[in-house]
Design a protein around this motif. Structure first.
Motif, mmCIF file in Angstrom:
data_model
loop_
_atom_site.group_PDB
_atom_site.id
_atom_site.type_symbol
_atom_site.label_atom_id
_atom_site.label_comp_id
_atom_site.label_asym_id
_atom_site.label_seq_id
_atom_site.Cartn_x
_atom_site.Cartn_y
_atom_site.Cartn_z
ATOM 1 N N HIS A 1 0.816 -1.217 0.000
ATOM 2 C CA HIS A 1 0.000 0.000 0.000
ATOM 3 C C HIS A 1 0.853 1.271 0.000
ATOM 4 N N CYS B 1 -7.661 1.563 -4.606
ATOM 5 C CA CYS B 1 -7.167 0.268 -4.125
ATOM 6 C C CYS B 1 -8.181 -0.325 -3.134
ATOM 7 N N CYS C 1 -7.740 -0.785 -0.178
ATOM 8 C CA CYS C 1 -7.591 -0.083 1.104
ATOM 9 C C CYS C 1 -8.314 1.265 1.091
ATOM 10 N N ARG D 1 -7.415 3.912 -0.665
ATOM 11 C CA ARG D 1 -6.552 4.977 -1.151
ATOM 12 C C ARG D 1 -6.278 4.745 -2.641
ATOM 13 N N CYS E 1 -2.002 2.490 -5.097
ATOM 14 C CA CYS E 1 -1.090 1.666 -4.302
ATOM 15 C C CYS E 1 -0.347 0.670 -5.194
HETATM 16 ZN ZN ZN Z 1 -3.894 0.223 -0.962
#
Ligand code: ZN
Length: 323
Positions: A169, A179, A181, A183, A186
Motif C-alpha cells: 500500500h 485500491c 484499502c 486509497r 497503491c
Molecule cells: Zn492500498
C-alpha cells in the motif's frame, strides 16, 4: 515416521482462508509430518472452531512421546504478536480481538506464538531459506497480492503495532485507481496479479484487437506475461507498468534499509523477464552506495506449499528471543 530425538521440533499451523496446514518441523527446517484441514470461515466462531479442530486432531497424532518446543501459528490480518492476540482480519472474518495464543497455551500446555503470514514467511526465509546467508534483506512476495518482509541485522522489523512493511500500500500513483484499502494508486493495485488483472479488465475496451481480449473472463498474470512476450501492445503496457511500480517500490525500500539482498517469492516473481529487469532497475535507480551493496537478487528456494508451515513453526523460537 522416524524422528531424530536429539533435534528440537515445533508444531506449525499455517491458517489460510481456504485451508489449514498443520505440521511438525525440525529445528533445521525439515517438515517431518503434515496434515491438511478444512477452514470454515462462515463467521468468527466457525473459523476459530476450525483452528481448534485442526490442532486437537494433529496433536493427538503426535502422542508417541514427542515433545514439541511449542506451537507457532501464522495467519492473515492484524496480529499483536507480543500478546498473541488476533486483532482483526478480513479474509477470515475476525471482527472481535481473540487472545488465541493464551487460549491455546492453557488448553494444550505448550508455548504458543502467533503472527501474520508475511512475517512467518520472512522468518522462514531467514532461518531456513536463502536468507540464512544474509544479515540484511528484503523479502518480497508478489502473487494475488503483494507482501514485503524486512530484515535488518538478522531481525525482522515489526514496528509499534507489528504492522511495519505494508509496502503493498505504498503510494505509487497519487491519482491512480482506487485500491482495496480505499486509497489511490497503491503498489498492490498496479503490480500484483490481482491488480494487473483488474487493470486489464478496465482498459480492455480501448484495446479490442489485443490478444488478451478473448481471455477477459479467464485472465491471469502469467497470460499477460505470455502475451507480452509475443509482442501484444496492451500486454506489454500492463507488464511495463507493473515493472515500473515494483521497481520504484524496491528502490524506495532499499534506499531506506540498505539491504544486501532481495529475495523474491510468489507467482508473479517467477517470470524471468520481470526478475532480470527488476535487477537492472534497482541497479540504476538506487542511491550509488545502496546499489553497490545490493548484490543479490535471489528467487526463494523454499517450497511454496511449505513456506507458510515452516514460517509458522519458526515463530516458536522467534517469540522467545524477541521477548
Ligand atoms: Zn492500498
Amino acid at each position: 515416521l522416524v524422528i531424530d530425538m536429539t533435534k528440537s521440533i515445533a508444531v506449525g499451523l499455517d491458517v489460510g482462508g481456504t485451508k489449514i496446514l498443520a505440521g511438525i518441523v525440525s529445528e533445521d527446517g525439515e517438515v517431518l509430518d503434515s496434515q491438511r484441514y478444512a477452514m470454515d470461515r462462515t463467521d468468527q466462531a466457525s473459523s476459530l472452531a476450525s483452528i481448534h479442530h485442526a490442532l486437537d486432531d494433529f496433536l493427538q497424532r503426535l502422542s508417541n512421546g514427542l515433545e514439541p518446543a511449542g506451537i507457532g501459528i501464522g495467519t492473515v490480518g492484524q496480529i499483536d504478536s507480543r500478546n498473541g492476540v488476533w486483532v482483526q482480519a478480513m479474509n477470515i472474518p475476525i471482527t472481535t480481538p481473540v487472545p488465541l495464543a493464551e487460549i491455546l497455551r492453557v488448553k494444550h500446555g505448550l508455548p504458543v506464538s502467533l503472527d501474520n503470514d508475511v512475517h512467518a514467511a520472512t522468518l522462514a526465509e531467514l532461518k531456513f531459506g536463502v536468507g540464512k546467508r544474509y544479515d540484511d534483506f528484503i523479502y518480497i512476495n508478489v502473487g494475488t497480492g503483494i507482501a514485503i518482509g524486512m530484515v535488518s541485522g538478522r531481525r525482522l522489523i515489526r514496528g509499534a503495532a507489528n504492522y511495519a512493511g505494508e509496502v503493498g500500500h505504498m503510494s505509487i500513483e497519487p491519482d491512480g485507481d482506487v485500491c482495496v484499502c480505499g486509497r489511490r494508486g497503491c503498489l498492490e493495485s498496479i503490480a500484483s496479479g490481482g491488480g494487473m488483472i483488474a487493470y486489464a479488465h478496465s482498459r480492455l475496451p480501448a484495446f479490442p484487437s489485443s490478444t488478451l481480449a478473448p481471455h477477459a473472463v479467464t485472465m491471469t498474470s502469467s497470460l499477460i506475461f505470455t502475451e507480452a512476450e509475443k509482442g501484444d501492445v496492451f500486454a506489454l503496457m500492463i507488464r511495463e507498468r507493473a515493472l515500473q511500480a515494483l521497481g520504484t517500490a524496491i528502490v524506495n525500500v532499499a534506499n531506506l534499509l540498505n539491504p544486501e539482498a532481495v529475495i523474491l517469492g510468489g507467482g508473479v516473481l517467477r517470470d524471468a523477464w520481470i526478475i532480470k529487469r527488476l535487477k537492472v532497475y534497482a541497479g540504476t535507480h538506487c542511491l550509488p552506495a545502496v546499489s553497490r551493496s545490493l548484490i543479490h537478487f535471489d528467487t526463494t528456494d523454499l517450497d511454496t506449499q511449505q513456506v507458510g508451515l515452516l514460517g509458522a513453526a519458526s515463530l516458536v523460537k522467534e517469540v522467545k528471543t524477541w521477548n
